[in-house]
Design a protein around this motif. Structure first.
Motif, PDB file in Angstrom:
ATOM      1  N   ARG A 129       0.835  -1.141  -0.033  1.00 22.84           N
ATOM      2  CA  ARG A 129       0.013   0.076   0.079  1.00 22.84           C
ATOM      3  C   ARG A 129       0.891   1.226  -0.047  1.00 22.84           C
ATOM      4  O   ARG A 129       0.473   2.335  -0.690  1.00 22.84           O
ATOM      5  N   VAL A 130       1.971   1.206   0.684  1.00 26.41           N
ATOM      6  CA  VAL A 130       2.543   2.505   0.948  1.00 26.41           C
ATOM      7  C   VAL A 130       3.870   2.571  -0.160  1.00 26.41           C
ATOM      8  O   VAL A 130       4.624   3.270  -0.262  1.00 26.41           O
ATOM      9  N   GLY A 131       3.949   1.518  -0.926  1.00 24.81           N
ATOM     10  CA  GLY A 131       4.731   1.574  -2.094  1.00 24.81           C
ATOM     11  C   GLY A 131       6.169   1.133  -1.624  1.00 24.81           C
ATOM     12  O   GLY A 131       7.234   1.210  -2.387  1.00 24.81           O
ATOM     13  N   LEU A 132       6.213  -0.097  -0.763  1.00 25.29           N
ATOM     14  CA  LEU A 132       7.454  -0.552  -0.493  1.00 25.29           C
ATOM     15  C   LEU A 132       7.259  -2.150  -0.415  1.00 25.29           C
ATOM     16  O   LEU A 132       8.061  -3.037   0.083  1.00 25.29           O
ATOM     17  N   GLY A 133       6.460  -2.790  -1.432  1.00 26.99           N
ATOM     18  CA  GLY A 133       6.263  -4.034  -1.723  1.00 26.99           C
ATOM     19  C   GLY A 133       7.142  -4.888  -1.929  1.00 26.99           C
ATOM     20  O   GLY A 133       7.464  -5.961  -1.528  1.00 26.99           O
ATOM     21  N   GLY A 134       7.979  -4.439  -2.646  1.00 25.38           N
ATOM     22  CA  GLY A 134       9.069  -5.167  -3.165  1.00 25.38           C
ATOM     23  C   GLY A 134      10.693  -4.893  -2.556  1.00 25.38           C
ATOM     24  O   GLY A 134      11.598  -5.270  -2.865  1.00 25.38           O
ATOM     25  N   ILE A 135      10.310  -4.224  -1.088  1.00 25.65           N
ATOM     26  CA  ILE A 135      11.436  -4.103  -0.277  1.00 25.65           C
ATOM     27  C   ILE A 135      12.308  -5.459   0.080  1.00 25.65           C
ATOM     28  O   ILE A 135      11.538  -6.478   0.369  1.00 25.65           O
ATOM     29  N   ARG A 156      19.811   1.536   6.229  1.00 19.45           N
ATOM     30  CA  ARG A 156      20.117   1.694   4.795  1.00 19.45           C
ATOM     31  C   ARG A 156      18.985   2.270   4.077  1.00 19.45           C
ATOM     32  O   ARG A 156      19.079   2.313   2.673  1.00 19.45           O
ATOM     33  N   TYR A 157      17.701   2.654   4.673  1.00 19.09           N
ATOM     34  CA  TYR A 157      16.583   3.281   3.919  1.00 19.09           C
ATOM     35  C   TYR A 157      17.060   4.742   3.463  1.00 19.09           C
ATOM     36  O   TYR A 157      17.733   5.350   4.409  1.00 19.09           O
ATOM     37  N   SER A 158      16.436   4.931   2.539  1.00 19.48           N
ATOM     38  CA  SER A 158      16.711   6.544   2.320  1.00 19.48           C
ATOM     39  C   SER A 158      15.389   7.225   3.087  1.00 19.48           C
ATOM     40  O   SER A 158      14.702   6.506   3.878  1.00 19.48           O
ATOM     41  N   LEU A 159      15.372   8.575   3.160  1.00 17.38           N
ATOM     42  CA  LEU A 159      14.332   9.279   4.177  1.00 17.38           C
ATOM     43  C   LEU A 159      12.994   9.005   3.811  1.00 17.38           C
ATOM     44  O   LEU A 159      12.270   8.777   4.525  1.00 17.38           O
ATOM     45  N   GLY A 160      12.739   9.140   2.376  1.00 20.93           N
ATOM     46  CA  GLY A 160      11.650   8.902   1.784  1.00 20.93           C
ATOM     47  C   GLY A 160      11.033   7.519   2.025  1.00 20.93           C
ATOM     48  O   GLY A 160       9.841   7.166   2.465  1.00 20.93           O
ATOM     49  N   MET A 161      11.796   6.473   2.204  1.00 22.91           N
ATOM     50  CA  MET A 161      11.492   5.068   2.482  1.00 22.91           C
ATOM     51  C   MET A 161      11.209   4.954   3.755  1.00 22.91           C
ATOM     52  O   MET A 161      10.283   4.095   4.278  1.00 22.91           O
ATOM     53  N   ARG A 162      11.988   5.595   4.753  1.00 18.40           N
ATOM     54  CA  ARG A 162      11.496   5.679   6.107  1.00 18.40           C
ATOM     55  C   ARG A 162      10.379   6.051   6.268  1.00 18.40           C
ATOM     56  O   ARG A 162       9.411   5.753   7.196  1.00 18.40           O
ATOM     57  N   GLN A 163       9.990   7.313   5.786  1.00 19.23           N
ATOM     58  CA  GLN A 163       8.895   7.838   5.993  1.00 19.23           C
ATOM     59  C   GLN A 163       7.597   6.757   5.608  1.00 19.23           C
ATOM     60  O   GLN A 163       6.432   6.634   6.189  1.00 19.23           O
ATOM     61  N   ARG A 164       7.687   6.049   4.387  1.00 15.51           N
ATOM     62  CA  ARG A 164       6.801   5.164   4.051  1.00 15.51           C
ATOM     63  C   ARG A 164       6.488   3.941   4.894  1.00 15.51           C
ATOM     64  O   ARG A 164       5.440   3.600   5.118  1.00 15.51           O
ATOM     65  N   LEU A 165       7.924   3.880   5.523  1.00 15.04           N
ATOM     66  CA  LEU A 165       7.573   2.687   6.494  1.00 15.04           C
ATOM     67  C   LEU A 165       7.026   3.061   7.684  1.00 15.04           C
ATOM     68  O   LEU A 165       6.105   2.366   8.372  1.00 15.04           O
ATOM     69  N   GLY A 166       7.214   4.404   8.211  1.00 16.20           N
ATOM     70  CA  GLY A 166       6.289   4.800   9.290  1.00 16.20           C
ATOM     71  C   GLY A 166       5.059   4.953   8.973  1.00 16.20           C
ATOM     72  O   GLY A 166       4.018   4.633   9.813  1.00 16.20           O
ATOM     73  N   ARG A 169       2.285  12.788  -4.027  1.00 11.34           N
ATOM     74  CA  ARG A 169       1.086  12.598  -4.728  1.00 11.34           C
ATOM     75  C   ARG A 169       0.429  11.301  -4.341  1.00 11.34           C
ATOM     76  O   ARG A 169      -0.635  11.410  -4.215  1.00 11.34           O
ATOM     77  N   GLU A 170       1.543  10.382  -4.429  1.00 13.64           N
ATOM     78  CA  GLU A 170       1.161   8.836  -3.862  1.00 13.64           C
ATOM     79  C   GLU A 170       0.477   8.922  -2.677  1.00 13.64           C
ATOM     80  O   GLU A 170      -0.672   8.184  -2.740  1.00 13.64           O
ATOM     81  N   ILE A 171       1.000   9.319  -1.790  1.00 11.07           N
ATOM     82  CA  ILE A 171       0.508   9.460  -0.376  1.00 11.07           C
ATOM     83  C   ILE A 171      -0.745  10.097  -0.150  1.00 11.07           C
ATOM     84  O   ILE A 171      -1.748   9.662   0.533  1.00 11.07           O
ATOM     85  N   ARG A 172      -0.973  11.141  -1.025  1.00 13.21           N
ATOM     86  CA  ARG A 172      -2.056  12.107  -0.952  1.00 13.21           C
ATOM     87  C   ARG A 172      -3.206  11.284  -1.638  1.00 13.21           C
ATOM     88  O   ARG A 172      -4.395  11.158  -1.030  1.00 13.21           O
ATOM     89  N   ASP A 173      -2.855  10.545  -2.945  1.00 16.09           N
ATOM     90  CA  ASP A 173      -3.852   9.414  -3.165  1.00 16.09           C
ATOM     91  C   ASP A 173      -4.420   8.415  -2.135  1.00 16.09           C
ATOM     92  O   ASP A 173      -5.385   8.155  -2.140  1.00 16.09           O
ATOM     93  N   LEU A 174      -3.310   8.128  -1.407  1.00 18.05           N
ATOM     94  CA  LEU A 174      -3.497   6.826  -0.576  1.00 18.05           C
ATOM     95  C   LEU A 174      -4.292   7.483   0.526  1.00 18.05           C
ATOM     96  O   LEU A 174      -5.409   6.789   0.909  1.00 18.05           O
TER      97      LEU A 174
END
Lengths: 285, 320
Positions: free
Chosen positions: B133-139, B146-156, B183-188
């Motif tokens: 859902r948050v766009g980390l399905g293939g992590i 070792r995540y980027s800032l954006g990835m951490r935000q998505r994980l949070g 935009r993705e998060i807004r849509d979500l």
């Protein structure tokens, strides 16, 4: 929650590194002693180390004497100091509490994890020391001599002896070692309680650990100070070495009992303070 | 969903939150706005039972907080002041730990209504679904450090969504994300909201709130200075904006009704754009664009936060 905290402890490399180091030091000492056959004379150096040449089965006790003054309290203080302050510093405390995990429940889980860590550390040191002792010095009571001129009652007989000079059977040694292990574990729990309390006060894990160590060092200084004799019996480190009395014959219970009592009071007081503070504090980390 | 009355927090002599009366209704997408240091985060911490109020009351999902915070928080997903995780563990392991920490049963107890929450049995599936859902399905299983800032935000965000909460309390949810990610998060969030989740989010990015929210609350120096539906806030101003290449002629023609001229952009009194357009065209003025002017969220925020805060006072000084 307890399972979660234990899982975190087990999956943290630091837990294993610290225990590995704790176990490593006595092994190192044993290797030197075994190679050189130069044990410190009785009364000098770590307690009981002079006796291990007579029987490797005494080595666990000697190993505990080696790690007790510094390494063990440091390891326990670091892990305990990290318990709440570490979560606060990493920013995970707010997410745990918002999950929600009750504050009291979190504290209890942390405490049980600390007890598990302390026991694991003491027991693993004992076990590795036993193996090391048996491998390097032999399991059977051997009629070893130190080779030195010190004709001590410790190394006089053909069997492992107590500090009082009477012979000990392996079963006897095991029982006395068990007593020592439990006494040391309880002493370390006192350290853990102080560090845990500080851990609820600050958001710095390092600060909490160092604070607890500072308290211990202060206590050590005051113990040796005649001028402070009034508070001497109440200092947390006053009876730390009383576990040696388990290796006297008959066991001298007086200081052991007082040691347990003092630690119990410290544990209760500081855990109570930790709970009172943590349950009511604003979590702003 | 969230009601606070006279919510106040004092640190010593410092008044951080002052008599805040929030009202977030079920189904709202509520934007909580305010300059940095205005007390937004302290309010959010009080809602979650992290910080105790000095006075005032909080009702979350119908129950008083912090007294019953343990009952309501299982139905609340939260992101407070940036995501945090155990850096040496993978994202999946982090989510599993957090989920286990919340207990193995959802609210309503065992055998309770299926609704929110979740048990241990469904954990793995919920984690995978949420990551997707948050766009980390293939992590992969790399540690979070070792995540980027954006990835951490998505994980949070994933951690907040893990138990299908009825209420989402999100503090700056799009921090560290690129425009695509925002935009993705807004849509979500819109999707979740339409499926019934109430969303309460704080931000100081007006554009984000304007595009996402249906209702806003504006705080300034610890006070709630405005709380209104976005539509109401963005009321027409009674003026029209005209774009024309023949600005000089239009100026003559409208004689005095032009309040402001900015090259080819004119601000004309009167909100009747049809009549205005007809008049201009009849007068031979070519019109490339004409709209009724609405107040922007920025106008509103600047107007209501002008008192009290030094930062805004200085901005006023520059203008006059």
């Amino acid at each position: 929650m307890i399972r979660v905290e234990l899982a975190k402890l087990v999956r943290r490399p630091r837990s294993w590194m610290s225990i590995l180091l704790l176990c490593g030091l006595p092994v190192l000492v044993a290797v030197f002693v075994a190679v050189t056959h130069l044990a410190p004379p009785p009364g000098q150096g770590p307690a009981l180390l002079s006796a291990v040449l007579s029987s490797g089965q005494l080595y666990p006790a000697a190993a505990l004497a080696i790690v007790l003054p510094i390494f063990l309290p440091v390891a326990v203080a670091v892990v305990a100091g990290d318990s709440i302050a570490g979560e606060a510093g990493a920013g995970t405390l707010r997410y745990l509490l918002a999950r929600p995990v009750g504050r009291t429940r979190l504290l209890v889980a942390k405490l049980i994890t600390l007890i598990a860590y302390t026991l694991a550390a003491v027991v693993l040191v004992t076990v590795t020391a036993y193996i090391t002792g048996v491998v390097l010095f032999g399991a059977k009571p051997v009629a070893a001599t130190s080779g030195g001129p010190t004709t001590s009652n410790i190394i006089s007989g053909a069997a492992a002896t107590t500090l009082s000079g009477t012979a000990m059977t392996p079963f006897d040694i095991a029982l006395r070692t068990l007593g020592a292990v439990s006494f040391i574990a309880v002493s370390m729990l006192g350290v853990a309680a102080i560090a845990l309390f500080l851990s609820t006060i600050t958001d710095s894990a390092l600060g909490a650990a160092l604070g607890a160590l500072a308290a211990l060092i202060t206590s050590e200084v005051l113990v040796t100070l005649n001028a402070a004799s009034v508070i001497n019996p109440y200092l947390p480190t006053r009876y730390w070495l009383a576990w040696i009395d388990f290796f006297r014959d008959p066991v001298v219970w007086r200081n052991i009992e007082r040691g347990y009592a003092v630690q119990l009071v410290y544990v209760l007081v500081f855990l109570g303070a930790a709970w009172a503070h943590f349950a009511t504090k604003d979590v702003t980390s | 969903m969230i009601v606070t009355e006279g919510l106040t927090k004092r640190y010593g002599h410092l008044l951080v939150v002052d008599q805040v009366d929030l009202e977030v209704r079920e189904g709202d997408r509520y934007g909580f706005l305010g300059p940095n240091g205005s007390g937004k985060t302290t309010v959010i911490r009080m809602l979650l039972g992290l910080v105790y109020a000095t006075s005032g009351s909080i009702t979350l999902l119908g129950k008083p907080v912090p007294k019953h915070v343990g009952d309501v928080l299982p139905s609340v997903g939260a992101l407070v002041e940036g995501p945090s995780s155990y850096g040496h563990l993978s994202g999946r392991a982090n989510l599993a730990l957090m989920d286990a920490a919340g207990g193995s049963r959802g609210p309503g107890g065992p055998g309770g209504p299926g609704g929110p929450g979740g048990g241990r049995r469904t954990r793995r599936r919920r984690i995978e679904d949420t990551l997707e859902r948050v766009g980390l399905g293939g992590i992969d299983n790399r540690p979070v450090k070792r995540y980027s800032l954006g990835m951490r935000q998505r994980l949070g965000l994933a951690a907040a969504l893990l138990r299908a909460p009825r209420l989402l309390i999100l503090d700056e949810p799009t921090n560290g994300l690129d425009p695509q990610g925002i935009r993705e998060i807004r849509d979500l969030l819109v999707e979740l909201n339409e499926a019934g989740t109430t969303v309460f989010l704080s931000s100081h990015q007006l554009g984000e709130i304007e595009q996402l929210c249906t209702r806003v609350g504006i705080v300034d120096a610890g006070r709630l200075v405005r709380q209104e539906d976005l539509e109401t806030l963005r009321a027409p101003t009674g003026r029209s904006v005209v774009h024309t290449p023949d600005a000089d002629r239009a100026l003559e023609l409208l004689d005095g009704r032009v309040e402001q001229r900015d090259a080819g952009r004119l601000l004309v009194a009167g909100a009747d754009t049809a009549a205005l357009n007809a008049q201009l065209v009849a007068g031979g003025v070519r019109v490339t664009g004409i709209t009724a002017e609405r107040r922007t969220l920025e106008d509103v925020v600047l107007s209501v936060t002008s008192s009290g805060s030094d930062r805004v006072q200085r901005a006023d000084g520059e203008r006059s």
